[in-house]
Design a protein around this motif. Structure first.
Motif, PDB file in Angstrom:
ATOM      1  N   PHE A 118       0.829  -1.205   0.000  1.00 22.37           N
ATOM      2  CA  PHE A 118       0.000   0.000   0.000  1.00 22.37           C
ATOM      3  C   PHE A 118       0.867   1.260   0.000  1.00 22.37           C
ATOM      4  N   LEU A 119       1.901   1.282   0.838  1.00 21.07           N
ATOM      5  CA  LEU A 119       2.761   2.466   0.907  1.00 21.07           C
ATOM      6  C   LEU A 119       3.485   2.711  -0.419  1.00 21.07           C
ATOM      7  N   LYS A 120       3.917   1.636  -1.078  1.00 17.94           N
ATOM      8  CA  LYS A 120       4.572   1.791  -2.387  1.00 17.94           C
ATOM      9  C   LYS A 120       3.588   2.358  -3.403  1.00 17.94           C
ATOM     10  N   GLU A 121       2.388   1.828  -3.405  1.00 12.52           N
ATOM     11  CA  GLU A 121       1.359   2.316  -4.326  1.00 12.52           C
ATOM     12  C   GLU A 121       0.990   3.760  -4.009  1.00 12.52           C
ATOM     13  N   LEU A 122       0.941   4.088  -2.732  1.00 16.55           N
ATOM     14  CA  LEU A 122       0.625   5.460  -2.325  1.00 16.55           C
ATOM     15  C   LEU A 122       1.700   6.421  -2.825  1.00 16.55           C
ATOM     16  N   GLU A 123       2.974   6.038  -2.665  1.00 15.91           N
ATOM     17  CA  GLU A 123       4.059   6.894  -3.152  1.00 15.91           C
ATOM     18  C   GLU A 123       3.966   7.099  -4.657  1.00 15.91           C
ATOM     19  N   ALA A 124       3.658   6.032  -5.396  1.00 14.39           N
ATOM     20  CA  ALA A 124       3.508   6.138  -6.855  1.00 14.39           C
ATOM     21  C   ALA A 124       2.324   7.040  -7.203  1.00 14.39           C
ATOM     22  N   ALA A 125       1.224   6.871  -6.492  1.00 13.90           N
ATOM     23  CA  ALA A 125       0.029   7.680  -6.760  1.00 13.90           C
ATOM     24  C   ALA A 125       0.281   9.155  -6.426  1.00 13.90           C
ATOM     25  N   LYS A 126       1.037   9.422  -5.366  1.00 13.43           N
ATOM     26  CA  LYS A 126       1.324  10.807  -4.982  1.00 13.43           C
ATOM     27  C   LYS A 126       2.110  11.525  -6.075  1.00 13.43           C
ATOM     28  N   GLN A 127       2.880  10.777  -6.872  1.00 15.49           N
ATOM     29  CA  GLN A 127       3.641  11.392  -7.955  1.00 15.49           C
ATOM     30  C   GLN A 127       2.734  11.922  -9.056  1.00 15.49           C
ATOM     31  N   PRO A 131       2.556  19.354  -7.801  1.00 19.16           N
ATOM     32  CA  PRO A 131       3.466  19.598  -6.674  1.00 19.16           C
ATOM     33  C   PRO A 131       2.757  20.239  -5.473  1.00 19.16           C
ATOM     34  N   ARG A 132       1.862  21.179  -5.713  1.00 16.77           N
ATOM     35  CA  ARG A 132       1.147  21.851  -4.616  1.00 16.77           C
ATOM     36  C   ARG A 132       0.216  20.870  -3.904  1.00 16.77           C
ATOM     37  N   ARG A 162      -8.145  23.572   1.275  1.00 14.42           N
ATOM     38  CA  ARG A 162      -9.244  22.593   1.219  1.00 14.42           C
ATOM     39  C   ARG A 162      -9.459  22.094  -0.208  1.00 14.42           C
ATOM     40  N   ASN A 163      -9.459  23.016  -1.176  1.00  8.38           N
ATOM     41  CA  ASN A 163      -9.682  22.627  -2.573  1.00  8.38           C
ATOM     42  C   ASN A 163      -8.576  21.704  -3.077  1.00  8.38           C
ATOM     43  N   GLN A 164      -7.327  22.055  -2.785  1.00 13.90           N
ATOM     44  CA  GLN A 164      -6.192  21.242  -3.235  1.00 13.90           C
ATOM     45  C   GLN A 164      -6.202  19.870  -2.555  1.00 13.90           C
ATOM     46  N   LEU A 165      -6.522  19.850  -1.274  1.00 13.47           N
ATOM     47  CA  LEU A 165      -6.575  18.592  -0.530  1.00 13.47           C
ATOM     48  C   LEU A 165      -7.698  17.703  -1.055  1.00 13.47           C
ATOM     49  N   SER A 166      -8.836  18.305  -1.338  1.00 10.76           N
ATOM     50  CA  SER A 166      -9.972  17.567  -1.876  1.00 10.76           C
ATOM     51  C   SER A 166      -9.622  16.951  -3.235  1.00 10.76           C
ATOM     52  N   ALA A 167      -8.986  17.733  -4.099  1.00 12.29           N
ATOM     53  CA  ALA A 167      -8.588  17.227  -5.418  1.00 12.29           C
ATOM     54  C   ALA A 167      -7.561  16.103  -5.280  1.00 12.29           C
ATOM     55  N   ALA A 168      -6.620  16.267  -4.350  1.00 11.09           N
ATOM     56  CA  ALA A 168      -5.600  15.235  -4.123  1.00 11.09           C
ATOM     57  C   ALA A 168      -6.248  13.944  -3.637  1.00 11.09           C
TER      58      ALA A 168
END
Length: 190
Positions: A118-127, A131-132, A162-168
């Motif tokens: 899960f952590l590996k997939e999360l890191e890949a998804a975060k990419q 950047p913001r 809030r908007n950026q966090l929601s989109a992320a």
């Protein structure tokens, strides 16, 4: 050795050039040192950054005749320990350990619930985040900063946070659909 001593002397006098030169000489080695313990690119980079911020902040007290390597690695070691303690005391780690204990007690252990995967997939998804968005997500979910604290730190409005966090979260939820239970645990503080 003489070159390093000269750079350190100049650093104590406030030379940004000397600071940047020392950073370029040591940052990579320091990163590998931190990464070998933390196994996280972003956490290792944070240790390097915090170490050099402290070097700059305490530049007037540096002894040019003492071992800079020992000084540098001692500082980074303390930041590394602080990060490891933060990870161990992180609420998600506690939730994960409870969840893992529950899974072990049943015979139905599926690979998709493996936290490491899960952590590996999360890191890949975060990419895939901007950047913001990635910065705001990490500050909120991994460093537990509130929307207000993030807005203040980044000099933006709370609504933008809030908007950026929601989109992320929307993008990450989609990317991590196979790990929905773990993702919910990870984002429970939202």
């Amino acid at each position: 050795m003489l070159e390093e001593r000269r750079l350190l002397k100049e650093l104590t006098e406030g030379s940004e050039f000397s600071f940047n030169t020392l950073y370029n000489l040591w940052a990579s080695r320091l990163y590998h040192f931190a990464f070998s313990y933390l196994k996280s690119d972003s956490a290792a980079k944070d240790v390097v950054q915090e170490t050099f911020v402290k070097i700059w902040s305490n530049r007037t007290g540096i002894n040019p005749d003492a071992s800079f390597k020992a000084y540098l690695f001692t500082i980074s070691y303390h930041f590394l320990l602080k990060e490891l303690r933060r990870q161990l005391n992180h609420p998600q780690m506690e939730d994960y350990l409870d969840f893992k204990k529950e899974l072990i007690s049943t015979d139905d252990v599926e690979a998709k619930y493996d936290f490491d995967l899960f952590l590996k997939e999360l890191e890949a998804a975060k990419q895939k985040l901007t950047p913001r968005q990635r910065e705001i997500f990490v500050l909120n979910k991994e460093y537990n900063l509130s929307v207000t604290e993030i807005a203040s730190r980044l000099s933006i409005t709370e609504q933008v946070v809030r908007n950026q966090l929601s989109a992320a979260l929307k993008l990450l939820r989609s990317e991590l659909s196979n790990y929905s239970y773990l993702f919910i645990l990870f984002t429970i503080h939202f």
